[in-house]
Design an enzyme around this catalytic site. Structure first.
Site, PDB file in Angstrom:
ATOM      1  N   GLY A 226     -13.405  -4.373  -0.328  1.00 28.40           N
ATOM      2  CA  GLY A 226     -14.815  -3.736  -0.259  1.00 28.40           C
ATOM      3  C   GLY A 226     -15.078  -2.672  -1.400  1.00 28.40           C
TER       4      GLY A 226
ATOM      5  N   LYS B 290     -17.948 -17.639   1.780  1.00 30.06           N
ATOM      6  CA  LYS B 290     -19.299 -17.696   1.760  1.00 30.06           C
ATOM      7  C   LYS B 290     -20.096 -16.843   0.653  1.00 30.06           C
ATOM      8  CE  LYS B 290     -19.544 -17.342   6.965  1.00 30.06           C
ATOM      9  NZ  LYS B 290     -19.713 -16.269   7.861  1.00 30.06           N
TER      10      LYS B 290
ATOM     11  N   GLY C  47      -8.758  -8.642  -0.808  1.00 32.26           N
ATOM     12  CA  GLY C  47      -7.581  -9.245  -0.260  1.00 32.26           C
ATOM     13  C   GLY C  47      -6.961 -10.775  -0.453  1.00 32.26           C
TER      14      GLY C  47
ATOM     15  N   ARG D  97       0.760  -1.185   0.209  1.00 29.98           N
ATOM     16  CA  ARG D  97      -0.131   0.099   0.174  1.00 29.98           C
ATOM     17  C   ARG D  97       0.740   1.123   0.221  1.00 29.98           C
ATOM     18  NH1 ARG D  97      -4.352  -2.581   4.130  1.00 29.98           N
ATOM     19  NH2 ARG D  97      -5.910  -3.345   2.444  1.00 29.98           N
TER      20      ARG D  97
HETATM   21  P1  AMP Z   1     -13.536 -14.567   1.561  1.00 29.51           P
HETATM   22  O1  AMP Z   1     -12.893 -13.340   2.360  1.00 29.51           O
HETATM   23  O2  AMP Z   1     -14.870 -14.837   1.622  1.00 29.51           O
HETATM   24  O3  AMP Z   1     -13.064 -13.946   0.190  1.00 29.51           O
HETATM   25  O4  AMP Z   1     -12.989 -15.813   2.086  1.00 29.51           O
HETATM   26  C1  AMP Z   1     -11.500 -16.013   1.954  1.00 29.51           C
HETATM   27  C2  AMP Z   1     -11.462 -17.210   2.535  1.00 29.51           C
HETATM   28  O5  AMP Z   1     -11.975 -18.293   2.218  1.00 29.51           O
HETATM   29  C3  AMP Z   1      -9.956 -17.659   2.472  1.00 29.51           C
HETATM   30  O6  AMP Z   1      -9.251 -17.448   4.135  1.00 29.51           O
HETATM   31  C4  AMP Z   1      -9.882 -19.264   2.356  1.00 29.51           C
HETATM   32  O7  AMP Z   1      -9.195 -19.799   3.292  1.00 29.51           O
HETATM   33  C5  AMP Z   1     -11.489 -19.599   2.678  1.00 29.51           C
HETATM   34  N1  AMP Z   1     -12.072 -20.573   2.002  1.00 29.51           N
HETATM   35  C6  AMP Z   1     -11.806 -21.085   0.786  1.00 29.51           C
HETATM   36  N2  AMP Z   1     -12.311 -22.147   0.480  1.00 29.51           N
HETATM   37  C7  AMP Z   1     -12.703 -22.635   1.760  1.00 29.51           C
HETATM   38  C8  AMP Z   1     -13.261 -24.079   2.098  1.00 29.51           C
HETATM   39  N3  AMP Z   1     -13.456 -24.897   0.887  1.00 29.51           N
HETATM   40  N4  AMP Z   1     -13.212 -24.344   3.515  1.00 29.51           N
HETATM   41  C9  AMP Z   1     -13.298 -23.130   4.185  1.00 29.51           C
HETATM   42  N5  AMP Z   1     -12.913 -21.971   3.830  1.00 29.51           N
HETATM   43  C10 AMP Z   1     -12.433 -21.781   2.493  1.00 29.51           C
END
Ligand code: AMP
Length: 417
Positions: free
Chosen positions: A397, A218, A374, A35
């Site tokens: 975001g 999620k 990120g 950054r």
């Molecule tokens: P996000 O912040 O929603 O983009 O999520 C990123 C996170 O999702 C990372 O820290 C990954 O470790 C997690 N992630 C990706 N695939 C999986 C999975 N199959 N099970 C659990 N966590 C996951």
């Protein structure tokens, strides 16, 4: 609106909102200075023109209170090194009148963490949203926020916003402050300009086929962008943790996999909408299942619809990776947000790495590829591929909101919209 490339900062004091919210280790050492490096073109232009620099940023979430662990004094030396000159420090961002007045051309003043004051974010503190007095407190805080922004504005002749990471927030330093400068004295910095152009490339100048890859943990946090993309993309890959919400919605057994059981209808709705809109929805069909959430867990490849009890899907399987590649490699516009597995564990990086490599292949073949948010940035950095995609966004975001089609307050404030 002024343009930074055309502006002459000679003899001017410029207050620049940067995003110096860099990660620190427990000893206060910077672990990733991306950054700071990202802001350098703007900062160097101002200094090279003969201007003086007042730098303002937030760090972490001090929630309106002074917190020495989140003091920007910890990064002063790193900023000085990056700029190749001394950096003065104002330990109270509201008490920098004298320091700003004394600042000479070529000099740099760094203000303390803006979020040590609740006025920066403009949210009332210590009062619940359901409290009957909340609305009055909010109104009062908005007035205080204006005064706070006015004080910051009084330090300088020109305002530059180069903090894309916070452009989706209407904070004192990212938006409100712009009201105190004339149209010709406020502008976006080079980094912001680049980010806004990259989003425009994705939203307005689409070369087809357009493939978006959404991963991460999620579906609920990505629903806004998934729905918006559905009107634009030809192919939509949904991978990572959200795979298992879809698998369960389709009647599968997902074992211990991450799954939002209250979002099954949402998952089915996304599948239906994709069909209606003619979007080729690509979901993982197999996975690398593990018997524990650990890098050293035992693994097996299985169908996402049939994961044994006690096992959880932590990465995309070979069949899924093949299907992902088929729609990434021939694409001409690519957006990637969110990993395909728990890439933080070295044994579960295969899916994310395969996606990154397919994007690099497509980019070599002329595609415009934007990687943002990120974790996907951490992914391409981990695989050493950041220089091989078209653009890596610094925004999380902010990037997602921009791609959702929302106007970012930080950009709107400058453009006078
Ligand atoms: P996000 O912040 O929603 O983009 O999520 C990123 C996170 O999702 C990372 O820290 C990954 O470790 C997690 N992630 C990706 N695939 C999986 C999975 N199959 N099970 C659990 N966590 C996951």
């Amino acid at each position: 609106m002024a343009k930074i490339e055309d502006f002459n900062f000679n003899g001017k004091k410029a207050i620049v909102r940067v995003d110096f919210n860099v990660p620190l280790d427990e000893n206060g050492n910077i672990t990733d200075d991306t950054r700071i490096r990202g802001a350098l073109p703007t900062l160097k232009k101002i200094l090279d023109d003969g201007g003086a620099l007042i730098l303002m940023s937030h760090m972490g979430k001090p929630k309106g209170k002074v917190n020495p662990k989140l003091s920007l004094s910890q990064i002063r030396e790193a900023v000085a090194k990056a700029l190749g000159r001394d950096v003065k420090f104002a330990p109270d961002c509201m008490g920098a009148q004298e320091a700003a007045k004394d600042l000479k051309p070529g000099e740099v003043l760094l203000l303390e963490n803006l979020r040590f004051y609740p006025e920066e974010e403009g949210k009332p503190v210590g009062i619940d949203k359901n409290d009957p007095a909340y609305e009055a407190a909010k109104k009062e805080m908005k007035e205080r926020q204006k005064e706070f922004a006015k004080t910051l504005a009084s330090y300088a002749d020109v305002y530059v916003n180069d903090a894309f990471g916070t452009a989706h927030r209407r904070h004192a330093s990212t938006a409100v402050i712009a009201d105190y400068f004339d149209q010709q004295d406020k502008m976006l910095g080079f980094l912001m300009e680049k980010e806004v152009k990259a989003v425009d490339n994705i939203l307005k100048d689409i070369k087809r086929p357009f493939t978006a890859i959404m991963g991460g943990s999620k579906v609920s946090t990505k629903i806004g962008i998934i729905e918006n993309l559905m009107d634009k993309v030809d192919n939509l890959i949904l991978c990572g943790g959200m795979t298992y919400t879809f698998a369960k919605a389709m009647g599968g057994n997902v074992g211990n996999s991450i799954c939002e059981s209250d979002k099954l209808d949402l998952a089915l709705d996304i599948m239906k909408k994709a069909k209606e809109k003619g979007v080729n929805l690509v979901l993982g069909t197999d996975c690398v299942a593990a018997d524990a959430f650990s890098n050293d867990a035992n693994t097996q490849i299985c169908s996402v619809l049939n994961i044994p009890e006690g096992w959880e899907g932590l990465d995309a399987g070979p069949e899924s990776i093949k299907a992902f590649r088929e729609v990434i490699v021939p694409a001409k516009t690519i957006l990637w947000n969110g990993p395909a597995g728990v890439f933080e564990f070295d044994n579960f990086t295969t899916g994310s790495k395969a996606i990154a490599e397919a994007i690099v292949e497509a980019t070599k073949d002329g595609a415009f590829s934007l990687v943002g948010g990120g974790d996907s940035v951490a992914c391409v950095n981990k695989f050493g591929l950041a220089d091989s995609v078209s653009y890596v966004s610094t925004g999380g975001g902010a990037l997602l909101e921009a791609i959702e089609g929302k106007t970012l307050p930080g950009v709107a404030a400058i453009e006078g919209k």
